[in-house]
Scaffold this active site. Sequence first.
Site, short mmCIF file in Angstrom:
data_model
loop_
_atom_site.label_atom_id
_atom_site.label_comp_id
_atom_site.label_asym_id
_atom_site.label_seq_id
_atom_site.Cartn_x
_atom_site.Cartn_y
_atom_site.Cartn_z
N CYS A 2 0.87 -1.17 0.00
CA CYS A 2 0.00 0.00 0.00
C CYS A 2 0.91 1.22 0.00
O CYS A 2 2.12 1.12 0.14
CB CYS A 2 -0.87 0.00 1.24
SG CYS A 2 -1.73 -1.56 1.47
N ARG A 27 1.05 1.63 -6.00
CA ARG A 27 1.28 0.63 -4.96
C ARG A 27 0.01 -0.07 -4.52
O ARG A 27 0.04 -1.07 -3.81
CB ARG A 27 1.92 1.28 -3.74
CG ARG A 27 3.21 1.98 -4.00
CD ARG A 27 3.72 2.62 -2.75
NE ARG A 27 4.14 1.61 -1.79
CZ ARG A 27 5.33 1.05 -1.78
NH1 ARG A 27 6.23 1.40 -2.66
NH2 ARG A 27 5.65 0.15 -0.88
N TRP A 72 -4.01 -1.73 -1.12
CA TRP A 72 -4.11 -2.93 -1.94
C TRP A 72 -4.50 -4.03 -0.96
O TRP A 72 -3.72 -4.40 -0.08
CB TRP A 72 -2.77 -3.23 -2.60
CG TRP A 72 -2.80 -4.39 -3.55
CD1 TRP A 72 -3.24 -4.39 -4.83
CD2 TRP A 72 -2.36 -5.71 -3.27
NE1 TRP A 72 -3.10 -5.64 -5.37
CE2 TRP A 72 -2.57 -6.47 -4.45
CE3 TRP A 72 -1.81 -6.36 -2.16
CZ2 TRP A 72 -2.25 -7.82 -4.54
CZ3 TRP A 72 -1.50 -7.70 -2.25
CH2 TRP A 72 -1.72 -8.41 -3.43
N ASN A 98 1.19 -0.47 5.83
CA ASN A 98 1.52 -1.25 4.63
C ASN A 98 2.20 -2.52 5.14
O ASN A 98 3.14 -2.43 5.92
CB ASN A 98 2.49 -0.43 3.76
CG ASN A 98 3.04 -1.22 2.60
OD1 ASN A 98 2.46 -2.21 2.18
ND2 ASN A 98 4.16 -0.76 2.06
N GLY A 99 1.73 -3.70 4.72
CA GLY A 99 2.33 -4.95 5.18
C GLY A 99 1.26 -5.89 5.72
O GLY A 99 0.07 -5.68 5.47
N GLU A 481 8.00 -13.24 -21.27
CA GLU A 481 7.76 -11.84 -20.93
C GLU A 481 6.62 -11.27 -21.78
O GLU A 481 5.79 -10.49 -21.30
CB GLU A 481 9.06 -11.03 -21.11
CG GLU A 481 8.93 -9.54 -20.94
CD GLU A 481 8.41 -9.09 -19.58
OE1 GLU A 481 8.26 -9.92 -18.66
OE2 GLU A 481 8.12 -7.88 -19.44
N LYS A 485 3.25 -9.68 -20.22
CA LYS A 485 2.80 -8.31 -20.48
C LYS A 485 1.35 -8.33 -20.94
O LYS A 485 0.54 -7.54 -20.49
CB LYS A 485 3.64 -7.62 -21.56
CG LYS A 485 5.01 -7.13 -21.19
CD LYS A 485 5.05 -5.90 -20.33
CE LYS A 485 5.01 -6.22 -18.87
NZ LYS A 485 6.22 -6.70 -18.25
N GLU A 488 -1.15 -9.37 -18.05
CA GLU A 488 -1.32 -8.49 -16.89
C GLU A 488 -2.03 -7.18 -17.24
O GLU A 488 -2.73 -6.64 -16.39
CB GLU A 488 -0.01 -8.26 -16.14
CG GLU A 488 0.99 -7.33 -16.77
CD GLU A 488 2.24 -7.14 -15.91
OE1 GLU A 488 2.16 -7.08 -14.68
OE2 GLU A 488 3.32 -7.00 -16.51
N HIS A 504 4.69 -31.63 -27.24
CA HIS A 504 4.59 -32.53 -26.09
C HIS A 504 3.35 -32.24 -25.25
O HIS A 504 3.27 -32.67 -24.10
CB HIS A 504 5.86 -32.42 -25.23
CG HIS A 504 7.10 -32.85 -25.96
ND1 HIS A 504 7.34 -34.16 -26.31
CD2 HIS A 504 8.12 -32.13 -26.46
CE1 HIS A 504 8.49 -34.23 -26.97
NE2 HIS A 504 8.99 -33.00 -27.08
N LYS A 601 2.34 -2.27 -8.08
CA LYS A 601 3.69 -2.20 -8.65
C LYS A 601 4.72 -2.91 -7.77
O LYS A 601 5.56 -3.64 -8.27
CB LYS A 601 4.07 -0.73 -8.82
CG LYS A 601 5.44 -0.50 -9.41
CD LYS A 601 5.43 -0.72 -10.89
CE LYS A 601 6.76 -0.46 -11.54
NZ LYS A 601 6.85 -1.19 -12.82
#
Length: 606
Positions: A2, A27, A72, A98-99, A481, A485, A488, A504, A601
């Site tokens: 956060c 964040r 968040w 935050n945490g 990657e 991208k 997300e 396979h 982020k």
Amino acid sequence: MCGIVAYVGPKDAAPILLEGMQRLEYRGYDSAGIVVSNKGLKVRKCKGRVADLAKVVPARFKGGLGIGHTRWATHGVPSDENAHPHLSADQRIAVVHNGIIENAGELRAKLIADGVEFASETDTEVLAHMIAHAADENDTLEEAVRKTLKSVVGTYGIAVIDAERPGEVVVARNGSPIVLGIGEKEMFAASDVAALVRYTRQVVHLEDGELAVLKADGFHTFASDARETAKEPLTVDWDAGHYDTGGYEHYLLKEISEQPETITRTMSGRLDERFHVAHLGGLNMDARETRGFRRVKIIGCGSAYYSGQIGAQLIEELARIPSDAEPASEFRYRNPVVDPDTLYVAISQSGETYDTLAAVQELKRKGGRVIGIVNAVGSAIAREVDGGIYLHAGPEVSVASTKAFSSTAVAFALLALHLGRVRDLSPADGRRIVEGLRRLPGQIEEILTQSDKIAELAQKYATHASMMFVGRVRGYPVAREGAQKLKEISYVHAEAYPASELKHGPLALIGPDMPTVAIVPDDELLDKNLTTLGEIRARGGRVLMVGHREPEAKLADDVIVIPKNEIELDPILLTIPLQLLAYHAAVALDRDVDKPRNLAKSVTVE
Ligand code: AGP
């Protein structure tokens, strides 16, 4: 994960907090809130963005002391009630956090048994009630916070204010960043310098276990055992302009477009044309030590991990040292064997990803030699490692990493050159790589000119619910990657496979509804890759190929042709069109490009 902002000084806190919170929204952005102290605590909080909060903060929301938060969600759904700040029952103490408080359940049960009524489902609220109890029994807020935190297990960056002490904020850090900002007769604190640079560039980073008291005329810091600690302020390089969109519609497009300059900065002053080597003074290693490593182990999370896969390939090819990359989030939990002859490399844009930091700490505890490839100067990981390479890519704001990814890959090319040239990489090959690196910025410019064409392709392909990305060896991390991208930011499902693995299993998925993005560089594996394209087309699959030339036979429906560099460096260029593809797909699908759902982020929680 956060964002926290705190202010104490002669101005009104609310506009400063809101502006800082907007800068920290990357964040977390599912709810927001602020509290100011002015003859009692005045709170506004709501589910939604900082812009939604700003609408409900009245013009006369006065007070020169306040704290703010963008959330968040971890404990409890995003809602008005669960938004921070959280207040004690008597409305005396307000906390933003935050945490994760791991023993919140137990602490909550005890408080409920004592008759406390909870207003939210969050872990944070226990802190507000506990600090309020401690404040009744202690002379200072700092002592109340310090004592409370002794009973807390978990991670936190917190800011606390007390209605009865309207001139001070107490902040504390354990695993979640807190930076103090020193102003003229005013003090700030935040989770990230991004919230501070508009007001000051003099900052102090708190260490884990440290607390600070902020008053308008200064601050003091102390450890969890109440010992005072001495802190030297740092001057940050970036100003507020680095955190703006700079006229682009989204931060993401700005950051994609900046890559010619950002990779130039990563290389700046580090390439030596005389001996064809890279100078990496920050590694803190002499040539003898550098020659001594028998393995390289790279750790990072998400896109940082994929850039590490490109790095491992570069180091194996150029330095011939066995190398591999692993997600830091897995590495830290599998009791890894730590070997004195291995060079460990931790990658992180933010420098605060919790899993990567914890992996670094585990490595250091076992005596491992760890270097960092980090963008955020002075961040937790940068401070924890034995040395490293700063990316100098500038602040990356959009949740999806782009310029940090390419700069990390370039930093790995420098590291591989450095490790290679103290071993058996010939001067001629060293020169070839140095010259190749010098060509990269111009070649990225060329790729960026194809943005309109890639936008058209994105519109065409983004109509599918799912896409396959394939690449071989150097192309495989590029495919991973690219898929990352796309998923997300556009929410189109994307899977990445080594092209060699398709037959396979995943070939069963291929058909007209599942197009494939194929990474097909002009290298020794070209024919093998073209065979794979044939296999996909034979099953009715559509192919969007990214490579160096149109295939002779009609093996792809669409082709993005990019400039050719040295084969070892090609992966850096191959990722750029995939960034644009994901960006334009997200725009075509009307997604929130810079703040995709459910993500933030910096992942500062487990
Ligand atoms: C990248 O697009 C992602 N948002 C994510 O995977 C990111 O790379 C990862 O969380 C690691 O972050 P870091 O580089 O700040 O450690």
